[in-house]
Design an enzyme around this catalytic site. Structure first.
Site, PDB file in Angstrom:
ATOM      1  N   SER A  28     201.904  93.984  50.141  1.00 60.46           N
ATOM      2  CA  SER A  28     202.267  92.771  48.412  1.00 60.46           C
ATOM      3  C   SER A  28     203.473  92.946  49.176  1.00 60.46           C
ATOM      4  CB  SER A  28     202.468  93.486  47.571  1.00 60.46           C
ATOM      5  OG  SER A  28     203.049  92.814  46.202  1.00 60.46           O
ATOM      6  N   THR A  79     198.979  91.550  40.176  1.00 57.42           N
ATOM      7  CA  THR A  79     198.131  91.462  41.169  1.00 57.42           C
ATOM      8  C   THR A  79     196.126  91.038  40.806  1.00 57.42           C
ATOM      9  OG1 THR A  79     197.800  90.205  43.352  1.00 57.42           O
ATOM     10  CG2 THR A  79     198.625  92.580  42.977  1.00 57.42           C
ATOM     11  N   LYS A 121     194.712  90.759  36.616  1.00 55.45           N
ATOM     12  CA  LYS A 121     194.967  89.760  35.820  1.00 55.45           C
ATOM     13  C   LYS A 121     194.366  89.505  34.103  1.00 55.45           C
ATOM     14  CE  LYS A 121     197.929  87.534  39.759  1.00 55.45           C
ATOM     15  NZ  LYS A 121     197.228  86.302  40.615  1.00 55.45           N
ATOM     16  N   GLU A 155     202.376  79.654  26.659  1.00 58.79           N
ATOM     17  CA  GLU A 155     200.678  78.809  26.570  1.00 58.79           C
ATOM     18  C   GLU A 155     200.400  79.021  27.604  1.00 58.79           C
ATOM     19  OE1 GLU A 155     202.550  75.172  24.610  1.00 58.79           O
ATOM     20  OE2 GLU A 155     200.965  74.217  25.873  1.00 58.79           O
ATOM     21  N   ASN A 195     200.113  87.177  35.274  1.00 55.86           N
ATOM     22  CA  ASN A 195     200.770  87.561  36.422  1.00 55.86           C
ATOM     23  C   ASN A 195     202.241  88.084  36.440  1.00 55.86           C
ATOM     24  OD1 ASN A 195     202.179  85.310  36.018  1.00 55.86           O
ATOM     25  ND2 ASN A 195     201.813  85.912  38.549  1.00 55.86           N
ATOM     26  N   GLY A 247     186.866  80.659  44.986  1.00 58.16           N
ATOM     27  CA  GLY A 247     187.039  81.748  43.688  1.00 58.16           C
ATOM     28  C   GLY A 247     187.021  81.370  42.514  1.00 58.16           C
ATOM     29  N   ALA A 248     186.906  82.217  41.521  1.00 62.04           N
ATOM     30  CA  ALA A 248     187.072  82.048  40.156  1.00 62.04           C
ATOM     31  C   ALA A 248     187.529  83.296  39.384  1.00 62.04           C
ATOM     32  CB  ALA A 248     185.705  81.786  39.288  1.00 62.04           C
ATOM     33  N   ASN A 279     182.010  79.859  43.664  1.00 67.07           N
ATOM     34  CA  ASN A 279     182.175  81.552  43.884  1.00 67.07           C
ATOM     35  C   ASN A 279     180.978  82.017  43.616  1.00 67.07           C
ATOM     36  OD1 ASN A 279     184.444  83.976  42.084  1.00 67.07           O
ATOM     37  ND2 ASN A 279     183.091  84.105  40.585  1.00 67.07           N
ATOM     38  N   ARG A 280     181.185  83.297  44.510  1.00 66.93           N
ATOM     39  CA  ARG A 280     179.985  84.039  44.790  1.00 66.93           C
ATOM     40  C   ARG A 280     179.116  84.288  43.198  1.00 66.93           C
ATOM     41  NH1 ARG A 280     182.132  90.466  46.722  1.00 66.93           N
ATOM     42  NH2 ARG A 280     182.852  89.816  45.064  1.00 66.93           N
TER      43      ARG A 280
HETATM   44  P1  NDP Z   1     189.985  88.447  41.539  1.00 64.57           P
HETATM   45  O1  NDP Z   1     189.554  90.092  41.544  1.00 64.57           O
HETATM   46  O2  NDP Z   1     191.122  88.452  39.935  1.00 64.57           O
HETATM   47  O3  NDP Z   1     189.126  87.730  41.880  1.00 64.57           O
HETATM   48  C1  NDP Z   1     188.562  88.048  43.384  1.00 64.57           C
HETATM   49  C2  NDP Z   1     188.227  86.795  43.658  1.00 64.57           C
HETATM   50  O4  NDP Z   1     187.559  86.945  44.299  1.00 64.57           O
HETATM   51  C3  NDP Z   1     186.741  86.485  42.654  1.00 64.57           C
HETATM   52  O5  NDP Z   1     186.560  85.080  42.331  1.00 64.57           O
HETATM   53  C4  NDP Z   1     185.574  87.029  43.104  1.00 64.57           C
HETATM   54  O6  NDP Z   1     184.323  86.567  43.505  1.00 64.57           O
HETATM   55  C5  NDP Z   1     185.785  86.472  45.079  1.00 64.57           C
HETATM   56  N1  NDP Z   1     185.650  87.697  45.554  1.00 64.57           N
HETATM   57  C6  NDP Z   1     186.061  88.499  46.208  1.00 64.57           C
HETATM   58  N2  NDP Z   1     185.647  89.561  47.653  1.00 64.57           N
HETATM   59  C7  NDP Z   1     184.341  88.442  47.631  1.00 64.57           C
HETATM   60  C8  NDP Z   1     183.625  88.178  48.857  1.00 64.57           C
HETATM   61  N3  NDP Z   1     183.858  89.104  49.607  1.00 64.57           N
HETATM   62  N4  NDP Z   1     183.201  86.498  49.042  1.00 64.57           N
HETATM   63  C9  NDP Z   1     183.639  86.527  48.135  1.00 64.57           C
HETATM   64  N5  NDP Z   1     184.231  85.981  46.851  1.00 64.57           N
HETATM   65  C10 NDP Z   1     184.717  87.560  46.601  1.00 64.57           C
HETATM   66  O7  NDP Z   1     191.516  88.141  42.193  1.00 64.57           O
HETATM   67  P2  NDP Z   1     192.234  87.179  41.800  1.00 64.57           P
HETATM   68  O8  NDP Z   1     191.840  86.406  41.235  1.00 64.57           O
HETATM   69  O9  NDP Z   1     193.758  88.128  40.865  1.00 64.57           O
HETATM   70  O10 NDP Z   1     193.119  86.930  43.936  1.00 64.57           O
HETATM   71  C11 NDP Z   1     192.143  86.757  44.625  1.00 64.57           C
HETATM   72  C12 NDP Z   1     193.397  85.693  45.804  1.00 64.57           C
HETATM   73  O11 NDP Z   1     194.782  85.875  45.565  1.00 64.57           O
HETATM   74  C13 NDP Z   1     194.228  87.452  46.491  1.00 64.57           C
HETATM   75  O12 NDP Z   1     193.979  87.803  47.880  1.00 64.57           O
HETATM   76  C14 NDP Z   1     195.337  87.280  45.950  1.00 64.57           C
HETATM   77  O13 NDP Z   1     196.029  88.309  46.614  1.00 64.57           O
HETATM   78  C15 NDP Z   1     194.953  86.299  46.077  1.00 64.57           C
HETATM   79  N6  NDP Z   1     196.513  85.494  45.020  1.00 64.57           N
HETATM   80  C16 NDP Z   1     197.596  84.789  45.736  1.00 64.57           C
HETATM   81  C17 NDP Z   1     198.784  84.389  45.232  1.00 64.57           C
HETATM   82  C18 NDP Z   1     200.378  83.896  46.147  1.00 64.57           C
HETATM   83  O14 NDP Z   1     201.541  84.169  45.428  1.00 64.57           O
HETATM   84  N7  NDP Z   1     200.071  83.393  47.410  1.00 64.57           N
HETATM   85  C19 NDP Z   1     199.328  84.691  43.771  1.00 64.57           C
HETATM   86  C20 NDP Z   1     197.752  85.226  43.538  1.00 64.57           C
HETATM   87  C21 NDP Z   1     196.723  85.253  44.171  1.00 64.57           C
HETATM   88  P3  NDP Z   1     182.681  87.166  42.133  1.00 64.57           P
HETATM   89  O15 NDP Z   1     183.826  86.688  40.818  1.00 64.57           O
HETATM   90  O16 NDP Z   1     182.298  86.744  42.633  1.00 64.57           O
HETATM   91  O17 NDP Z   1     183.221  88.685  41.640  1.00 64.57           O
END
Ligand code: NDP
Length: 288
Positions: free
Chosen positions: A23, A70, A74, A86, A95, A142-143, A166-167
Site C-alpha cells: 500500500s 482495502t 470492504k 448515501e 472504504n 471483478g465484482a 467475474n470469476r
Molecule cells: P475484493 O476482495 O472485494 O474482490 C476481489 C475480486 O477479485 C473478486 O471479484 C474476485 O473474484 C476477483 N479475483 C480475486 N482473485 C482472482 C483471480 N486469481 N482471478 C480472477 N479473479 C480474481 O477486492 P476489492 O474489490 O476491494 O479490490 C480489488 C482490486 O482493486 C485490488 O487489487 C485492490 O488493490 C484494487 N483497488 C484499487 C483502488 C485504487 O484506489 N487504486 C481502490 C480499490 C481497489 P471472486 O468473486 O470470484 O472471488
C-alpha cells in the site's frame, strides 16, 4: 501494527487490509498532512483474514480516528457501520471508516460512520487521464468491494454498454440486480470471466485482485481494438500484468495510482475537512 497510537490518541489514521505491504496510502496521507500543515500518524495495518472486526476494535481502543479499508474487507467494513453515506449505502461497500470522538468521553466508543470514495476517485482519475465513458462499451472485471464502489458513478457516465465479468458469475449477476435501476441508458450485463464474448470494448477496467499475486486473467484477444483503453485499479513499481497484457495488444494502459491518490484526498477531506492538492502527490508517487 498499532504503533504510537497511545502517544497520539487523536491523530492516528491508517489503512487496513490483507495483504497490505504494497500500500502507498501511508505515503499519500503523510504528503497530504505535510501539505496542509496537519500533524497525524497514518500506518498500514495488516488484519488477519478472520480478524477484521477485532483489529478495528483494537485500533479504536488505542485512539484511532479513521481507517481506509482495502482488499478484502470492504463488505465487512460496511457491515460494521452504524451510519452510512448515501454512496456507501448504495455500494454496499465501505472504504473509509470515521470514528468521531464521543462527546461523553473516549472511554465510551461512539458510532462508526462509513463512506465510499472509490467511485469519485476513479472518475476523477478518468477525467485527469482524459478517459471518457459516454456512449462507450465498457468491461468491468471483478465484482468485489471495489466494483461495488465504482458502479453507480460508472453508470452515471452513461456508457452504451457495461458488462461485468467475474470469476464467480453469481456475484456479478448480483451486482446487476443491485444496480439495474441506475442503468436506464446502458445495456447492463454480467458473465463469468471465462465466458466473455470475444468482441472489442472501448474501456476495460480491472477491479479484480488477481494482480496482487501476479496472476494473468484468462481474457480473449479480441477484447482490444485500436483505441481500447485498459485501466488497472491495481498498481506497482512496474506496469501490472494486466497493463502489460493490454499494451502487448496495442491498448493504452493506466494503473490505479491516480485513483488511489484521488480517493485518498476524498477520505482526507472526510476526516479533516480540508481538500488537499492531489497533483504534487501524484508527481511524488510517480517519482518514488
Ligand atoms: P475484493 O476482495 O472485494 O474482490 C476481489 C475480486 O477479485 C473478486 O471479484 C474476485 O473474484 C476477483 N479475483 C480475486 N482473485 C482472482 C483471480 N486469481 N482471478 C480472477 N479473479 C480474481 O477486492 P476489492 O474489490 O476491494 O479490490 C480489488 C482490486 O482493486 C485490488 O487489487 C485492490 O488493490 C484494487 N483497488 C484499487 C483502488 C485504487 O484506489 N487504486 C481502490 C480499490 C481497489 P471472486 O468473486 O470470484 O472471488
Amino acid at each position: 501494527m498499532l504503533t504510537n497510537a497511545l502517544n497520539h490518541p487523536h491523530s492516528h489514521y491508517g489503512v487496513i487490509g490483507n495483504p497490505i505491504g504494497h500500500s502507498r496510502s501511508p505515503l499519500i496521507h503523510q504528503a497530504f498532512a505535510a501539505q496542509t500543515g496537519l500533524s497525524l500518524i497514518y500506518t498500514a495495518i495488516l488484519a488477519p483474514l478472520d480478524g477484521f472486526e477485532a483489529t478495528v476494535a483494537a485500533f479504536r481502543q488505542e485512539g484511532g480516528r479513521g481507517l481506509n479499508v482495502t482488499v478484502p474487507f470492504k463488505a465487512q467494513a460496511f457491515a460494521l457501520c452504524h451510519t452510512l453515506s448515501e454512496r456507501a449505502a448504495r455500494a454496499g461497500a465501505v472504504n473509509t471508516l470515521i470514528f468521531p470522538p464521543n462527546p461523553q468521553g473516549d472511554d465510551i466508543q461512539g458510532e462508526i460512520q462509513g463512506d465510499n470514495t472509490d467511485g469519485v476517485g476513479l472518475l476523477q482519475d478518468f477525467a485527469f487521464q482524459g478517459i471518457k465513458l459516454l456512449g462507450k462499451k465498457v468491461l468491468l472485471l471483478g465484482a468485489g468491494g471495489a466494483s461495488r464502489g465504482v458502479l453507480a458513478p460508472l453508470l452515471a457516465e452513461q456508457p452504451a454498454q457495461l458488462r461485468i465479468a467475474n470469476r464467480r458469475e453469481k456475484t456479478a449477476q448480483a451486482l446487476i440486480a443491485d444496480f439495474a435501476d441506475l442503468a436506464d441508458k446502458t445495456a447492463f450485463t454480467a458473465c463469468a470471466l471465462d465466458t466473455i464474448p470475444a468482441e472489442p470494448f472501448d474501456v476495460i477496467i480491472n477491479a479484480t485482485s488477481a494482480g496482487l499475486s501476479d496472476t494473468e486473467l484468462p481474457l480473449p484477444e479480441a477484447l482490444i481494438h485500436a483505441d481500447t483503453v485498459v485501466y488497472d485499479m491495481a498498481y506497482g513499481h512496474e506496469p501490472t500484468v494486466f497493463m502489460r497484457w493490454g499494451q502487448a495488444r496495442g491498448a493504452q494502459a493506466f494503473d490505479g495510482l491516480g485513483m488511489l491518490v484521488e480517493q485518498a484526498a476524498q477520505s482526507f477531506y472526510l476526516w479533516h475537512g480540508i481538500c488537499p492538492d492531489t497533483r504534487p502527490v501524484r508527481d511524488l508517487l510517480r517519482a518514488t
